[in-house]
Every structure is written in structure tokens, then in C-alpha cells.
Design an enzyme around this catalytic site. Structure first.
Site, short mmCIF file in Angstrom:
data_model
loop_
_atom_site.label_atom_id
_atom_site.label_comp_id
_atom_site.label_asym_id
_atom_site.label_seq_id
_atom_site.Cartn_x
_atom_site.Cartn_y
_atom_site.Cartn_z
CE LYS A 52 -3.69 -2.54 2.47
NZ LYS A 52 -4.43 -2.85 3.53
CD GLN A 96 -3.27 -4.24 6.90
OE1 GLN A 96 -3.33 -3.46 5.89
NE2 GLN A 96 -3.87 -5.31 6.34
CG ASP A 119 -9.67 -0.03 4.83
OD1 ASP A 119 -9.53 -0.43 3.57
OD2 ASP A 119 -9.00 -0.77 5.94
#
Ligand code: NAD
Length: 285
Positions: A52, A96, A119
Site C-alpha cells: 500500500k 490494518q 477502507d
């Protein structure tokens, strides 16, 4: 049989985003900023975060990773999220997952400001998805829809079957497919571990989306001739990385199929970047 090349499609999206970011940043005087919080030393998570970070840099975004020890207290994690919520140079915050034992991921995800929730996991963004309102969409389902769009594979009026009902993939994907639009408007069946006669249900699908996390469990005899099959699964097996589809038998019947790796995975990261740019634009006003 057409291979739906997520790697090449994601590269094209990154190139478009880079052009857009360069032009917006020249006017705004700052680039989009993404902060990633990584708690603990989970191996796959380290790899995902590195990928990422690399993608952010490639498109000209500011990226910062906060690496925290596995024994970070819940209060400290929440305080860090609050600091990032308040920072004007940070447009997106990504926590994460999975978090180490003892940390409450639901509590942490809910603390992220909805306008920075790149997200798309915050209940506010999930609610907007349900209502069909604009908002930040979960990256993997959004990546699946974007891949179909780029290949011109309209789901309108088609029968779609989704295998898997997780909050990050199957459930939001089934909602997106049912929304109004050229790449929605499907008649959707959501299957899961309690679905009887799964093979029979799968054989009704014009579009079959597989996100069960069971390597190579979907075989060609479960697929209707000419169906479009999107394989979301990624599992590490002794033979290497595998999707949920048995590629050889499924590719003999499907009209289009995503490979693993190089299918949905790169699209997920491209959608994270796209969501970050969307958040940046909303902050520029
Ligand atoms: P999960 O374990 O949370 O959910 C799996 C779902 O599949 C569950 O709803 C379960 O009911 C269903 N399921 C399991 N076995 C089944 C069976 N035999 N028949 C019918 N349904 C069954 O998984 P997840 O987080 O949704 O991830 C699914 C897969 O997608 C995993 O392999 C994961 O690694 C992968 N994934 C890929 C990406 C990507 O970017 N490509 C992103 C997220 C997840």
C-alpha cells in the site's frame, strides 16, 4: 475465455490517479495524505502495508505508516486515531486488520472519522452503502465492480451469486450489485456456509463472485457455461498462492475469469488510492 487482468487495470487506474493528484496538488498546495496504522508483527499484514505504501508513493500521495508494538494499549491506539482525525494533512486513515488479541477492532474502526475512513468500514459509510448514497466504499467490493466496469461487463438484469458474507467482501459486494446502475441492477443471491445445494445455486449465476477463502473449492461443474467468474479468494498453500477457483476447470466453462494473483488483489489497492483521493477532494472543498 477472457482473463480479467486486475494487475493491468489497476496500473491504468494508478496512472489516472497520478495525473489527477498532480493537477489538484498544484492548485491546493498539498498532496493527499494516507496514514496507515499497523499494530504487531503479523507477516501478511506487513506485506500488505508495504504494498500500500509503495502504491501511495507511486501516485504521488503522502504516505505514513505508524508501526506499533503488539502490546499497545487500546487507549493509546484510540488516542493515535484521534490525532490523525484532527490532522489537516491526513485525508485517509487505514487501520490494518487483524489487530492483535486484546484490541477491539470494532471500537477502533468506529473511532476513525467517517470522512477519512478510506477502507469504508465505518458504520456511517456502510449505512450510506445500504442506502445507495455517495460515500467511501469498501475497497475489495468496489475493486470488483470497477474491474467489471473497465471490461464493460454490465450486470444489469443478470443473475449474480456471491459466495461469502463477510463484512469486508461478500456482504457489501452483494449490496453494490443490487444498487441501481449499469454495474448494479443484478438479481443477487448471497451464499454462505449454511447454504444448501451450493453447486446448484452457483450454476444459476451469470456472474459468480467467490469469496470464501477456501482454495480451489469452486470447480467447473459448479459454473454455468459462459458465466463471468470473479475470484476474490487468496490463500497461501503448499503449491503457492491460490484463489477459491480451480482455475483449469473453471476457465474451461467461464467466459471471463480473474486470475489469482493479479485479479482482485491489485484492484483492492487501486480502490484504496481512489478512496484516498475522494477523501482529499472532499477536504479541499
Ligand atoms: P471470511 O472468512 O470472513 O468469510 C468467508 C465467507 O465464506 C463466510 O461468510 C463463510 O460463510 C463463507 N464460506 C466459507 N466456506 C464456505 C463454503 N464451503 N460454502 C459457502 N460459503 C462458505 O473471509 P473474507 O475476509 O471475506 O475473505 C474471503 C477470501 O477473500 C479470503 O481468501 C481472503 O484472503 C480473500 N480476500 C481477498 C482480498 C483481495 O484484495 N483480493 C481482500 C479481502 C479478502
Amino acid at each position: 475465455m477472457r482473463i480479467l487482468d486486475g494487475k493491468a487495470t489497476a496500473a491504468a487506474i494508478r496512472a489516472e490517479l497520478k495525473t489527477k493528484i498532480d493537477s489538484l496538488a498544484a492548485k491546493a498546495g498539498r498532496r493527499p495524505g494516507l496514514a496507515v496504522i499497523l499494530v504487531g508483527d503479523d507477516g501478511p499484514s506487513q506485506t500488505y502495508v508495504r504494498n500500500k505504501e509503495r502504491a501511495c508513493i507511486e501516485v504521488g500521495m503522502h504516505s505514513e505508516v505508524q508501526r506499533l508494538p503488539a502490546d499497545t494499549p487500546q487507549t493509546e491506539l484510540l488516542a493515535r486515531i484521534e490525532v490523525l482525525n484532527a490532522r489537516a494533512d491526513i485525508d485517509g486513515i487505514l487501520l490494518q486488520l487483524p489487530l492483535p488479541a486484546g484490541l477491539d477492532s470494532r471500537l477502533c474502526l468506529e473511532r476513525i472519522a467517517p470522512d477519512k475512513d478510506v477502507d469504508g468500514f465505518h458504520p456511517m459509510n456502510m449505512g450510506k452503502l445500504m442506502l445507495g448514497l455517495p460515500g467511501l466504499r469498501p475497497c475489495t467490493p468496489a475493486g470488483v465492480i470497477e474491474l467489471l466496469r473497465r471490461y464493460g461487463l454490465s450486470t444489469r438484469g443478470k443473475k449474480a451469486v456471491v459466495i461469502g458474507r463477510s463484512n469486508i467482501v461478500g456482504k457489501p459486494l452483494s449490496v453494490l450489485l443490487g444498487l441501481k446502475g449499469e454495474y448494479g441492477d443484478a438479481t443477487v443471491t448471497l451464499c454462505h456456509s449454511a447454504t444448501p445445494d451450493l453447486a446448484e445455486v452457483c450454476r444459476t449465476a451469470d456472474f459468480l463472485f467467490v469469496a470464501a477463502g477456501k482454495p480451489e473449492f469452486l470447480t467447473g461443474d459448479m459454473v454455468k457455461q459462459g458465466a463471468v467468474v470473479v475470484d476474490v479468494g487468496i490463500s497461501v498453500t503448499p503449491k503457492g498462492l491460490r484463489g477459491d477457483c480451480d482455475f483449469a476447470s473453471v476457465s474451461a466453462v467461464a467466459s471471463a475469469l480473474t486470475p489469482v494473483p493479479g485479479g482482485v488483489g491489485p484492484m483492492t489497492i487501486a480502490m484504496l488510492l481512489s478512496n484516498s483521493v475522494q477523501a482529499y477532494c472532499s477536504h479541499l472543498g
